[in-house]
Design an enzyme around this catalytic site. Structure first.
Site, short mmCIF file in Angstrom:
data_model
loop_
_atom_site.label_atom_id
_atom_site.label_comp_id
_atom_site.label_asym_id
_atom_site.label_seq_id
_atom_site.Cartn_x
_atom_site.Cartn_y
_atom_site.Cartn_z
N ARG A 34 0.04 62.95 33.90
CA ARG A 34 0.71 62.50 35.12
C ARG A 34 2.20 62.27 34.89
NH1 ARG A 34 -2.49 62.05 39.25
NH2 ARG A 34 -4.72 62.03 38.84
N ASP A 35 3.01 62.68 35.88
CA ASP A 35 4.45 62.47 35.81
C ASP A 35 4.73 60.96 35.86
OD1 ASP A 35 7.09 64.47 36.54
OD2 ASP A 35 7.35 62.30 36.76
N ILE A 36 5.68 60.53 35.05
CA ILE A 36 5.99 59.10 34.97
C ILE A 36 6.69 58.59 36.24
CG2 ILE A 36 8.30 59.22 33.94
CD1 ILE A 36 7.28 57.14 31.87
N ASN A 97 10.89 74.19 37.07
CA ASN A 97 12.35 74.23 36.98
C ASN A 97 12.75 74.80 35.63
OD1 ASN A 97 12.66 72.86 39.51
ND2 ASN A 97 12.12 70.96 38.48
N GLU A 105 15.23 69.16 33.51
CA GLU A 105 15.65 67.99 32.72
C GLU A 105 15.03 67.98 31.32
OE1 GLU A 105 14.87 64.41 34.92
OE2 GLU A 105 15.90 65.18 36.70
N HIS A 110 7.18 73.32 31.65
CA HIS A 110 6.18 72.53 32.38
C HIS A 110 6.12 73.03 33.80
CE1 HIS A 110 10.10 70.49 32.54
NE2 HIS A 110 9.78 70.07 33.76
N HIS A 112 5.12 71.52 37.52
CA HIS A 112 4.77 70.34 38.31
C HIS A 112 3.71 70.78 39.31
CE1 HIS A 112 8.65 68.03 37.50
NE2 HIS A 112 9.03 69.26 37.18
#
Ligand code: 5GP
Length: 127
Positions: A34-36, A97, A105, A110, A112
């Site tokens: 899970r994304d923070i 991205n 970033e 990755h 999303h």
């Protein structure tokens, strides 16, 4: 592998177990967590365990086993979250991205997976 891969990036540290993550799925060649800072009710990141910066690099340099594993892992996450529209789920958006113009970033490949609410248009119109 790319010589420019930075093994101090945050996802490399997650893969080495140096910082914790909220794992959704782990396979031989992939990790989903899970994304923070979630941008939607469901926001999962899926990464390959190999040292790849972008999807384009991965697609050209990864082994067939890695590519199959990664693609299947993305499908498995969508199934686990119940968001797959082919199975009656509400759908999702997948974003990867890449590089400067993609505003990446973390320089480890990755995707999303975002879901759980209407996500609006794909991109804001450029000024
Ligand atoms: P990018 O802009 O590179 O496509 O997205 C990087 C994503 O990684 C961001 O959505 C950010 O919230 C997420 N992220 C950054 N650091 C961490 C971390 O330490 N743990 C987790 N789970 N996600 C992170």
């Amino acid at each position: 592998m790319s010589q420019s891969y930075d093994d101090q990036n945050i996802f490399a540290k997650i893969l080495r177990g140096e910082i914790p993550n909220d794992t959704v799925l782990e396979t031989e060649h992939s990790l989903a967590f899970r994304d923070i800072q979630p941008q939607a009710p469901e926001h999962v990141l899926v990464i390959p365990k190999g040292a790849y910066v972008s999807y384009g690099q991965f697609a050209q340099e990864a082994s067939e086993a890695e590519i199959v594993d990664y693609t299947r892992a993305i499908g498995e996450v969508c199934a686990m979250l119940g968001i797959e529209p082919a199975r009656g789920g509400g759908g999702f958006r997948m974003i990867s991205n890449s590089g400067r113009d993609g505003v990446q970033e973390v320089p480890h490949l990755h995707v999303h997976i975002l879901a759980g609410r209407p996500l609006g248009r794909m991109l804001a119109r450029a000024e």
